[in-house]
Design a protein around this motif. Structure first.
Motif, PDB file in Angstrom:
ATOM      1  N   SER B  59      29.519  41.288  54.740  1.00  0.00           N
ATOM      2  CA  SER B  59      29.173  40.125  53.402  1.00  0.00           C
ATOM      3  C   SER B  59      27.201  40.394  53.178  1.00  0.00           C
ATOM      4  CB  SER B  59      29.636  38.487  53.630  1.00  0.00           C
ATOM      5  OG  SER B  59      30.418  38.625  53.069  1.00  0.00           O
ATOM      6  N   VAL B  60      27.075  40.662  52.828  1.00  0.00           N
ATOM      7  CA  VAL B  60      25.948  41.612  52.346  1.00  0.00           C
ATOM      8  C   VAL B  60      24.306  40.952  51.306  1.00  0.00           C
ATOM      9  CG1 VAL B  60      24.088  42.999  51.776  1.00  0.00           C
ATOM     10  CG2 VAL B  60      26.035  43.529  53.507  1.00  0.00           C
ATOM     11  N   ASP B  61      23.822  39.937  51.967  1.00  0.00           N
ATOM     12  CA  ASP B  61      22.802  39.454  50.451  1.00  0.00           C
ATOM     13  C   ASP B  61      21.764  40.404  50.223  1.00  0.00           C
ATOM     14  OD1 ASP B  61      24.276  36.786  50.280  1.00  0.00           O
ATOM     15  OD2 ASP B  61      22.747  35.801  50.668  1.00  0.00           O
ATOM     16  N   VAL B  62      20.994  41.176  48.966  1.00  0.00           N
ATOM     17  CA  VAL B  62      20.548  41.868  48.077  1.00  0.00           C
ATOM     18  C   VAL B  62      19.345  40.978  47.676  1.00  0.00           C
ATOM     19  CG1 VAL B  62      19.174  44.177  48.215  1.00  0.00           C
ATOM     20  CG2 VAL B  62      21.960  43.764  49.479  1.00  0.00           C
ATOM     21  N   LEU B  63      18.211  40.624  48.030  1.00  0.00           N
ATOM     22  CA  LEU B  63      16.949  40.469  46.859  1.00  0.00           C
ATOM     23  C   LEU B  63      16.583  41.810  45.983  1.00  0.00           C
ATOM     24  CD1 LEU B  63      14.532  37.691  47.012  1.00  0.00           C
ATOM     25  CD2 LEU B  63      13.639  40.095  46.436  1.00  0.00           C
ATOM     26  N   PHE B  64      17.134  41.408  44.625  1.00  0.00           N
ATOM     27  CA  PHE B  64      16.181  42.943  44.560  1.00  0.00           C
ATOM     28  C   PHE B  64      14.894  42.512  43.759  1.00  0.00           C
ATOM     29  CE2 PHE B  64      20.424  44.103  44.718  1.00  0.00           C
ATOM     30  CZ  PHE B  64      20.982  45.558  45.044  1.00  0.00           C
ATOM     31  N   VAL B  65      13.831  43.652  43.675  1.00  0.00           N
ATOM     32  CA  VAL B  65      12.979  43.086  42.259  1.00  0.00           C
ATOM     33  C   VAL B  65      13.063  44.343  41.268  1.00  0.00           C
ATOM     34  CG1 VAL B  65      10.325  43.689  42.317  1.00  0.00           C
ATOM     35  CG2 VAL B  65      11.372  42.644  44.370  1.00  0.00           C
ATOM     36  N   GLY B  66      12.796  43.633  39.882  1.00  0.00           N
ATOM     37  CA  GLY B  66      12.592  44.481  39.029  1.00  0.00           C
ATOM     38  C   GLY B  66      13.981  45.356  38.219  1.00  0.00           C
ATOM     39  N   LEU B  67      14.968  44.495  39.337  1.00  0.00           N
ATOM     40  CA  LEU B  67      16.551  44.697  38.287  1.00  0.00           C
ATOM     41  C   LEU B  67      16.997  43.647  37.139  1.00  0.00           C
ATOM     42  CD1 LEU B  67      18.395  46.280  41.354  1.00  0.00           C
ATOM     43  CD2 LEU B  67      17.576  48.231  39.093  1.00  0.00           C
ATOM     44  N   ASP B  68      17.710  44.271  36.384  1.00  0.00           N
ATOM     45  CA  ASP B  68      17.993  42.955  35.210  1.00  0.00           C
ATOM     46  C   ASP B  68      19.584  43.568  35.817  1.00  0.00           C
ATOM     47  OD1 ASP B  68      15.824  42.379  33.869  1.00  0.00           O
ATOM     48  OD2 ASP B  68      15.656  43.807  32.670  1.00  0.00           O
ATOM     49  N   ASP B  69      20.156  44.032  36.540  1.00  0.00           N
ATOM     50  CA  ASP B  69      21.500  44.292  36.546  1.00  0.00           C
ATOM     51  C   ASP B  69      22.066  44.387  37.710  1.00  0.00           C
ATOM     52  OD1 ASP B  69      24.665  43.720  36.032  1.00  0.00           O
ATOM     53  OD2 ASP B  69      24.397  44.820  34.887  1.00  0.00           O
ATOM     54  N   HIS B  70      22.691  44.663  38.427  1.00  0.00           N
ATOM     55  CA  HIS B  70      23.168  44.704  39.808  1.00  0.00           C
ATOM     56  C   HIS B  70      22.478  46.662  39.647  1.00  0.00           C
ATOM     57  CE1 HIS B  70      25.434  41.708  41.168  1.00  0.00           C
ATOM     58  NE2 HIS B  70      25.850  41.401  40.039  1.00  0.00           N
ATOM     59  N   PRO B  71      22.760  47.238  41.003  1.00  0.00           N
ATOM     60  CA  PRO B  71      22.430  48.901  40.801  1.00  0.00           C
ATOM     61  C   PRO B  71      23.184  49.449  40.932  1.00  0.00           C
ATOM     62  CG  PRO B  71      21.287  47.613  43.022  1.00  0.00           C
ATOM     63  CD  PRO B  71      22.540  46.942  42.206  1.00  0.00           C
ATOM     64  N   TYR B  72      23.776  50.553  39.367  1.00  0.00           N
ATOM     65  CA  TYR B  72      24.570  51.153  39.793  1.00  0.00           C
ATOM     66  C   TYR B  72      25.638  51.642  40.873  1.00  0.00           C
ATOM     67  CZ  TYR B  72      27.906  55.179  38.612  1.00  0.00           C
ATOM     68  OH  TYR B  72      28.602  55.781  38.333  1.00  0.00           O
TER      69      TYR B  72
END
Lengths: 305, 99
Positions: B59-72
């Motif tokens: 398992s991995v948690d990721v905080l993204f900045v500037g995305l409205d949906d999961h990365p491709y």
């Protein structure tokens, strides 16, 4: 250094920005980013939470504040302040909530001995899944109760620091790569030890009430008294060579994200920048990159020319 | 900011996906590893009575900045949890910041 072109002494800030004293036109104000909240010690000596992207002007040790720029870190203890949880084993001690804490509230716990004969400790269950054979720091905030002597210990490997509150003295240490006892005022101390996780990636943070006759060595067996106690809050276990600012948890592990202070130097004509840290050590950056990123640490001053 | 929680068949797969994120999407990663599905049991001194049972998933948690949906290429690995699950980013409730 002659009169610097840029000078920053920790003073003025807002969300996303640190203001420099020189130059006065704002061209050397730093951009700040941190995508999580974090804690700092405020002017009153209390630990408080700081919002996302707000720089941390930290007053640990009193006196002049520093900019706190830290790496990402995770508190692996899931209940850092609630010692009534079953994760916390009570080995011939009882715990009682509602004690004044180092956050300006009443969330600390009184840890008292029972009358049983053996060692007396608040011991976390074994924390697994850590990076094996790697430096981890354990810390907690302790205030003297009726007992004078305390030990912060990893009960897996056996690394420990024993401290005498009455005489402000470290009594003994074992198997540590780093240690500290920092006075937070109002009787509170943050005790920190750094030890190596086991080959199977396990540690077991614990705090022991020691008998008054303790001099050195592992915690010994003695017959306790219910009047013997100390006050504890804010436990932290993190994969770091030294303890970092406190990360409160309540039911899950919690990650504080890294601070980043940066400055576009392209119009400033700088040949070098000197960073001065809270221990008066310095780091000279030369040549100065166009996107200068401040080093991690407790920053006392930044000057460039 | 958005927070994604993901499960991969192995740590190697997670490492590969994280590496391929590159710098296109500003992000912060926390590797949870194999989550305990059944907690270990300990006596009052913290001695192990019963071993934990761990998920085979990494398992991995990721905080993204500037995305409205999961990365491709990430959406199929996304999972949802109640509350914050076993890990959170400080001051950011998963339920308020999830995709």
């Amino acid at each position: 250094m002659s009169t610097p072109t840029i000078a920053n002494i920790p003073t003025a800030y807002k969300a996303g920005k640190i203001y420099s004293q020189l130059p006065v036109d704002g061209s050397a104000d730093f951009d700040v980013a941190r995508n999580s909240t974090a804690t700092r010690v405020n002017q009153n000596g209390l630990i408080e939470e700081v919002a996302v992207n707000v720089p941390r002007l930290d007053y640990t040790n009193g006196g002049c504040p520093v900019w706190l720029r830290e790496a990402q870190s995770t508190n692996k203890i899931t209940y850092s302040e609630d010692f009534s949880q079953s994760d916390w084993g009570k080995a011939r001690v009882t715990v009682q909530a509602g004690q004044s804490d180092v956050f300006g509230g009443s969330g600390a716990y009184l840890v008292s001995n029972t009358t049983d004969t053996d060692s007396h400790a608040l011991i976390h269950s074994t924390i697994t899944g850590l990076t094996a054979s790697t430096s981890h720091s354990i810390s907690c905030f302790i205030k003297k109760g009726t007992s004078n002597k305390v030990m912060l210990r990893d009960a897996t490997i056996g690394g420990y620091l024993a401290y005498d509150f009455e005489n402000d003295t470290v009594l003994d240490t074992n198997s540590l790569s780093a240690q500290s006892v920092v006075d937070y005022g109002s009787g509170w101390y943050r005790v920190s030890i750094t030890t190596i996780s086991s080959g199977s990636g396990q540690l077991r943070p614990s705090v022991y009430i020691l008998e008054d006759s303790y001099v050195s060595g592992s915690p010994s067996s003695y017959t306790g008294s219910t009047s013997e106690n100390l006050i504890v809050t804010g436990f932290q276990l993190e994969e770091q060579p030294d303890s970092t600012s406190y990360i409160p948890t309540s039911g899950s592990t919690v990650t504080r994200l890294a601070d980043e202070f940066s400055l576009d130097t392209s119009s400033l004509g700088l040949s070098e920048i000197t960073e001065t840290f809270s221990d008066n050590s310095t780091n000279v950056v030369t040549p100065v990159p166009s996107n200068y990123v401040v080093s991690e640490g407790k920053i006392k001053k930044i000057e460039g020319e | 900011m958005r927070i994604g929680k993901y499960e991969f068949d192995s740590q190697e797969k997670a490492d590969s996906k994280i590496k391929n994120l590159g710098s296109d999407h500003p992000h912060s990663v926390f590797r949870i590893g194999n989550i305990a599905l059944e907690a270990a049991e300990y006596d009052e001194e913290g001695e192990l009575i019963k071993e934990a049972v761990y998920s085979t998933k990494y398992s991995v948690d990721v905080l993204f900045v500037g995305l409205d949906d999961h990365p491709y290429g990430w959406k199929s690995y996304a999972v949802d949890v109640q509350g914050d699950g076993v890990h959170s980013f400080m001051g950011l409730k998963y339920q308020d910041y999830k995709f």
